[in-house]
Design a protein around this motif. Structure first.
Motif, short mmCIF file in Angstrom:
data_model
loop_
_atom_site.label_atom_id
_atom_site.label_comp_id
_atom_site.label_asym_id
_atom_site.label_seq_id
_atom_site.Cartn_x
_atom_site.Cartn_y
_atom_site.Cartn_z
N GLY B 260 6.27 -74.52 65.89
CA GLY B 260 5.70 -73.35 66.55
C GLY B 260 6.69 -72.38 67.17
O GLY B 260 6.36 -71.69 68.13
N ALA B 261 7.91 -72.32 66.65
CA ALA B 261 8.86 -71.34 67.17
C ALA B 261 8.53 -69.96 66.62
O ALA B 261 7.57 -69.79 65.86
CB ALA B 261 10.27 -71.74 66.79
N HIS B 262 9.33 -68.95 67.01
CA HIS B 262 8.99 -67.57 66.63
C HIS B 262 10.15 -66.84 66.00
O HIS B 262 10.45 -65.71 66.35
CB HIS B 262 8.52 -66.81 67.87
N PHE B 263 10.80 -67.48 65.06
CA PHE B 263 11.90 -66.77 64.41
C PHE B 263 11.39 -65.64 63.52
O PHE B 263 11.95 -64.56 63.49
CB PHE B 263 12.72 -67.75 63.56
N PHE B 264 10.33 -65.92 62.80
CA PHE B 264 9.88 -64.92 61.82
C PHE B 264 8.41 -64.52 61.99
O PHE B 264 7.85 -63.87 61.13
CB PHE B 264 10.08 -65.46 60.40
N THR B 265 7.77 -64.96 63.07
CA THR B 265 6.38 -64.54 63.27
C THR B 265 6.39 -63.12 63.78
O THR B 265 7.39 -62.64 64.32
CB THR B 265 5.70 -65.41 64.31
N SER B 266 5.27 -62.44 63.64
CA SER B 266 5.24 -61.08 64.21
C SER B 266 4.81 -61.13 65.67
O SER B 266 4.73 -60.10 66.31
CB SER B 266 4.29 -60.19 63.41
N THR B 267 4.53 -62.32 66.17
CA THR B 267 4.15 -62.41 67.58
C THR B 267 5.32 -62.96 68.39
O THR B 267 6.27 -63.49 67.83
CB THR B 267 2.97 -63.38 67.75
N ALA B 268 5.23 -62.82 69.72
CA ALA B 268 6.21 -63.38 70.64
C ALA B 268 7.64 -62.96 70.33
O ALA B 268 8.59 -63.71 70.53
CB ALA B 268 6.11 -64.90 70.70
N GLY B 269 7.80 -61.76 69.79
CA GLY B 269 9.15 -61.20 69.65
C GLY B 269 9.84 -61.50 68.34
O GLY B 269 10.93 -60.99 68.08
N GLY B 270 9.24 -62.34 67.49
CA GLY B 270 9.90 -62.65 66.22
C GLY B 270 9.80 -61.49 65.24
O GLY B 270 8.99 -60.59 65.41
N ASP B 271 10.65 -61.54 64.22
CA ASP B 271 10.71 -60.42 63.29
C ASP B 271 10.72 -60.92 61.84
O ASP B 271 11.68 -61.56 61.42
CB ASP B 271 11.99 -59.62 63.56
N PRO B 272 9.66 -60.65 61.10
CA PRO B 272 9.61 -61.12 59.71
C PRO B 272 10.76 -60.59 58.86
O PRO B 272 11.18 -61.25 57.92
CB PRO B 272 8.28 -60.56 59.20
N MET B 273 11.29 -59.40 59.18
CA MET B 273 12.39 -58.87 58.39
C MET B 273 13.64 -59.74 58.48
O MET B 273 14.52 -59.69 57.64
CB MET B 273 12.74 -57.44 58.83
N MET B 274 13.71 -60.51 59.54
CA MET B 274 14.85 -61.40 59.71
C MET B 274 14.94 -62.35 58.51
O MET B 274 16.02 -62.66 58.02
CB MET B 274 14.63 -62.20 60.99
N TRP B 275 13.79 -62.82 58.06
CA TRP B 275 13.79 -63.73 56.91
C TRP B 275 14.31 -63.01 55.67
O TRP B 275 15.17 -63.53 54.95
CB TRP B 275 12.40 -64.30 56.65
N ALA B 276 13.77 -61.81 55.42
CA ALA B 276 14.20 -61.08 54.22
C ALA B 276 15.72 -60.93 54.23
O ALA B 276 16.39 -61.14 53.21
CB ALA B 276 13.53 -59.72 54.17
N ASN B 277 16.27 -60.60 55.39
CA ASN B 277 17.73 -60.44 55.46
C ASN B 277 18.46 -61.74 55.21
O ASN B 277 19.36 -61.82 54.38
CB ASN B 277 18.12 -59.86 56.82
N LEU B 278 18.07 -62.79 55.94
CA LEU B 278 18.79 -64.05 55.77
C LEU B 278 18.64 -64.58 54.35
O LEU B 278 19.60 -65.04 53.73
CB LEU B 278 18.28 -65.09 56.76
N PHE B 279 17.41 -64.49 53.84
CA PHE B 279 17.19 -65.04 52.50
C PHE B 279 18.10 -64.37 51.49
O PHE B 279 18.74 -65.02 50.66
CB PHE B 279 15.73 -64.86 52.08
N TRP B 280 18.22 -63.03 51.58
CA TRP B 280 19.01 -62.35 50.55
C TRP B 280 20.49 -62.34 50.85
O TRP B 280 21.31 -62.12 49.96
CB TRP B 280 18.45 -60.95 50.30
N VAL B 281 20.87 -62.59 52.11
CA VAL B 281 22.30 -62.76 52.37
C VAL B 281 22.79 -63.98 51.59
O VAL B 281 23.90 -64.01 51.06
CB VAL B 281 22.58 -62.94 53.87
N TRP B 282 21.93 -64.98 51.48
CA TRP B 282 22.23 -66.09 50.58
C TRP B 282 21.88 -65.73 49.14
O TRP B 282 22.63 -65.97 48.22
CB TRP B 282 21.44 -67.35 50.99
#
Ligand code: HEM
Ligand SMILES: [Cu+2]
Lengths: 203, 655
Positions: B260-282
């Motif tokens: 239940g953390a909020h790295f990529f949720t749109s709630t509680a300050g998380g940002d879904p774009m973070m995933w897109a960036n990290l995923f494609w950096v790899w």
């Protein structure tokens, strides 16, 4: 080393066999990957620094005294670990063991304080589920803490082997590599100290 | 009891679709069949001793390749199912949910469980031989890497019948892949299987880099290495710098979903774009991880079969280095349309286009290698030659996609699907097929049947272009990717039907290849010289298949294509073979990599179901194994005595 392998007497023991040289070099390459791993975690943390979603902020949580002591413990342990390597080079088994034990006790103190810190935050209602900021905080600092814990277990295993087999090319290599690892974790902590705690308090 | 039944039928086993029940039966029958054959022919011990516990890079390479071909089959079936569903408008072969699951597993399997292991298998087979090493730097770790990949692949494939398949695409974009929009276990299987295989890949990267940097034959400088070895070195460096990003991204999404953390949720300050960036950096470097080794293979094959030294050797090396560096600064081209703004998009558009320059340099070098040469049209070489025009089509359309404003038109359309299949199939898959034919004698001691090979080649070549070329046009006509059906009046019907025909032609090509392998094992021409193609590099200096120790003795290997020049020099080969033989130290087999990776599987399975206790059991077991290895494994290895080496060499007719 138990290998019937050529041992070069002109270099430090840990570098004296082909095996030893390969592994030490391999470990450096692996640390390259570790740097990327932590860099990614740092980036995440800094991006989310202010994404606190109404929950506690860095300023609300961080306790200067606590993280200063943690820093002190870990940096001292890096120093004692250096002495351990020095004893290793001198071929002093007793010295190596004693300094490794001191190092790992300091490390254990650090981990203990960190656990304490985390428990304290959780009691204040600051968990990994509270906000993206805290998710980023716990994963970065927690990953480092796990690394230190693993380092402690690893050091215990090295100590057992050194006391059982003495200092030979194998145990020398192992003690040397765990030393590199430990210093690396210290360097990472210096960055955590600056990027997480100081930045968190100032920005 | 009721609760248990409910759990089994609603959460554990996938139920409800006839296709799934069919798969259940097929899996059960196949498993029982394998167990029966092994028991009946008393092969358990042989399997364990010779294969499951091996640390020999050649055998590990072969296991990687076998697994990759099986995964090509599975991913290919997925592809055919999707193409069948789309062959006519409004078909009901697959429903929307099932289609989602299939494109997800297809993409995931093809990239991570087909292309990657195929490449790592090729590297394992050929690279140590090309540099005259006895094995890779860390043979035990190499076995661990393989079994991590293997068990991770099992985990992902299991999700199909147990727990449920992932369905958020191989890119697993958040927030779609988060618990809120994608509850259920499928996505967990994706996250954990990738995590486990990723750790293995990272270890392989370290292993290969150290092997190449530290274990080359006497005299072989970096600038003397065969091009495939160069591509391996550069690929390994990319792996070491790119894979940790994937590790972190997967861990974060796992923590989001399970804790239940909020790295990529749109709630509680998380940002879904973070995933897109990290995923494609790899993810973007990843596409170079799967293409550069193929480039290496093409270089070897073309120079061997045109009987000429590779044109512009150092230019080839430097262009690869440049490509690898650029590959890390282009990732945003995967989401130009997601609101990054003109400045960012321009930067990433231009940096993407820059990659075309070193790639173009390489293409011209290959063409110059072929110029004025006596080309031998072996099957391996035909795959390499076919690569050039097809890859150019893929590359040029890639540059079109890099024009950010235009990408608003192509983005996520079939145009993109056509582009990346042109690059991935014409690049990676053709490369692996070329390598398979080229190194087959080195692996198994016989040559693959050329006639069947040519039939398969032409089936693929026609099928590939018939399948994917029309996709550019349906894409431009507005058909988007990941759609499970389309209306009859969209004007896409005939092109879609043609594409499906092409896909099935490739399927038939695959069957011919399998038949070719079986046929050649019986009737294939034996390779008694160890050098069936009149090769140029070191792997052709030893017998086929190579003995456990690879080379009885090592000559001075300074210079490019040293073996080729040795063959021209009178007496040089004989002189090297007559060198004094000494005993050779080799590592021992071990069952621990296998067992330890089963524990990884168990831990992963536990996390998928969010049974934390099971995950802890697995992880504790892994830790225990590491400690035991450290404390009690004296790492002895064994010595092969001189007389055994002499006997082996004499039997191979080399003394
Ligand atoms: C062998 C014949 C193949 C066929 C017939 C085929 C067909 C397809 C089809 C129909 C799609 C889905 C299009 C959509 O509806 O979005 C697709 C997607 C994809 N394919 Fe293939 N493919 C093949 C081989 C490969 C190979 C060799 C690779 C990689 C090495 C690959 C990688 C992918 C990826 C990454 C996707 C995207 C999946 C997603 O959208 O999440 N394919 N393929
Ligand atoms: Cu890209």
């Amino acid at each position: 080393m138990s290998h019937a392998e050529a041992v070069d007497p002109n270099v430090p023991l840990e570098y004296s066999t082909e095996h030893g040289r390969l592994r030490i070099f391999g470990f450096w390459v692996f640390l390259g990957a570790e740097i990327v791993l932590f860099a990614t975690l740092f980036t995440t943390y800094l991006i989310y620094l202010h994404h606190t979603a109404g929950g506690p902020t860095a300023k609300d949580l961080f306790d200067v005294k606590g993280f200063t002591i943690e820093t002190f413990l870990l940096l001292t342990s890096s120093f004692t670990c250096g002495i351990a390597t020095h004893e290793l080079r001198r071929g002093n088994r007793g010295g190596l063991i004693v300094w490794l034990i001191i190092t790992l006790l300091l490390g254990a103190g650090f981990v203990g304080m960190e656990i304490n810190e985390f428990v304290d935050y959780v009691h204040q209602g600051a968990t990994i589920q509270t906000s993206a900021f805290l998710s980023g905080f716990f994963i970065l600092v927690g990953t480092h803490g796990c690394h230190v814990s693993l380092g402690i277990l690893w050091m215990i295993s090295v100590i057992i082997q050194v006391s059982k087999n003495g200092i030979n090319s194998t145990t020398a290599r192992k003690a040397f590599i765990v030393g590199i690892y430990w210093h690396f974790l210290d360097v990472v902590w210096v960055f955590i100290f600056t990027a997480v705690y100081l930045t968190g308090l100032v920005l | 009891m009721d609760q248990l039944m409910h759990f089994l039928t609603h959460k554990f086993f996938v139920t409800g679709e006839p296709m799934i029940y069919g798969a259940d039966v097929a899996i059960a029958v196949a498993t029982i069949g394998i167990l029966f054959v092994l028991t009946y022919f008393k092969k358990w011990k042989w399997l364990w001793r010779e294969w499951l516990t091996t640390v020999d890079h050649k055998k590990i390479g072969i296991m990687y390749i076998i697994a990759a071909i099986l995964m090509l089959f599975r991913g290919g079936i997925d592809g055919l199912l999707m193409r069948s569903q789309l062959s006519f408008p409004g078909l009901k072969l697959l429903d929307a949910q099932h289609y989602n699951e299939i494109f997800t597993t297809h993409g995931t399997i093809m990239i991570l469980f087909m292309a990657m292991p195929f490449i790592i298998g090729m590297i394992n087979v050929a690279m140590p031989l090309q540099i005259g090493a006895r094995d890779v730097a860390f043979p035990y770790l190499n076995a661990i890497s393989f079994w991590l990949f293997f068990w991770a692949a099992m985990l992902l494939n299991l999700s199909f019948v147990i727990g449920g398949s992932p369905d958020a695409g191989w890119t697993s974009y958040t927030p779609l892949a988060e618990n809120g929009l994608d509850p259920g276990l499928g996505e967990n299987f994706y996250l954990l299987s990738l995590q486990i295989t990723g750790i293995g890949t990272l270890a392989s990267g370290v292993n290969f880099a150290v092997t190449i940097l530290k274990m080359r034959a006497p005299g072989m400088k970096l600038m003397h290495m065969p091009m495939f070895t160069w591509s391996t070195l550069i690929t390994s460096v990319i792996i070491v710098f790119a894979f940790p990003v994937l590790t972190v991204a997967l861990a974060m999404l796992t923590i989001d979903r399970i804790f239940g953390a909020h790295f990529f949720t749109s709630t509680a300050g998380g940002d879904p774009m973070m995933w897109a960036n990290l995923f494609w950096v790899w993810g973007h470097p990843e596409v170079y991880i799967v293409i550069l080794p193929a480039f290496g293979i093409f270089s070897e094959v073309m120079s061997t079969f045109s009987g000429k030294r590779l044109f512009g050797y150092s230019m080839m090396v430097w262009s690869m280095v440049l490509i690898s560096a650029l590959s890390f600064i282009v990732w945003v081209h995967h989401f130009f349309t997601m609101g990054a703004g003109p400045a960012v998009n321009s930067f990433f558009g231009v940096s993407t286009m820059l990659i075309a320059i070193p790639t173009g340099v390489k293409l011209f070098n290959w063409l110059f290698t072929l110029r004025h040469s006596k080309i031998r049209f072996t099957v391996a070489h035909m795959w390499a030659l076919a690569f050039i025009p097809n890859f150019v089509i893929g590359g040029l359309t890639g540059v079109m996609l890099a024009v950010a404003p235009a990408d608003y038109q192509y983005h996520n359309s079939y145009f993109l699907i056509a582009h990346f299949h042109y690059v991935l199939i014409a690049g990676t898959v053709f490369g692996m097929f070329a390598g398979l034919h080229y190194w087959w004698p080195k692996m198994f001691g016989h040559i693959l049947d050329e006639k069947l090979g040519k039939i398969a080649f032409w089936l693929w070549m026609v099928g590939f272009n018939v399948c994917f070329f029309p996709m550019y046009f349906v894409g431009l006509q507005g058909m988007t990717r990941r759609m499970y059906t389309y209306p009859a009046n969209a004007g896409w019907t005939s092109l879609n039907f043609i594409e499906t025909i092409g896909a099935f032609l490739m399927g038939i090509g695959f069957i011919v290849m399998v038949w070719m392998i079986i046929y050649s094992a019986r009737h294939g021409e034996r390779d008694v010289t160890g050098d069936p193609w009149d090769g140029r590099t070191m792997e052709w200096m030893t017998s086929s298949p190579a003995p456990e120790y690879n080379f009885a003795t090592l000559p001075d290997m300074s210079g490019i294509d040293r073996f080729w020049y040795m063959k021209q020099e009178k007496g040089a080969v004989e002189k090297w073979r007559k060198q004094k033989i000494e005993e050779i130290h080799m590592p021992d087999n071990s069952g621990r990599p296998f067992i330890m990776c089963v524990l990884f599987f168990i831990a992963g399975f536990g996390l998928c179901f969010e049974w934390i206790w099971l995950a802890i059991v697995g992880l504790a077991g892994i830790l225990l194994f590491m400690v035991l290895r450290s404390l009690f494994d004296p790492d002895e290895g064994h010595h092969i005595p001189v007389d055994v080496i002499e006997r082996t060499e004499r039997e191979a007719g080399r003394l």
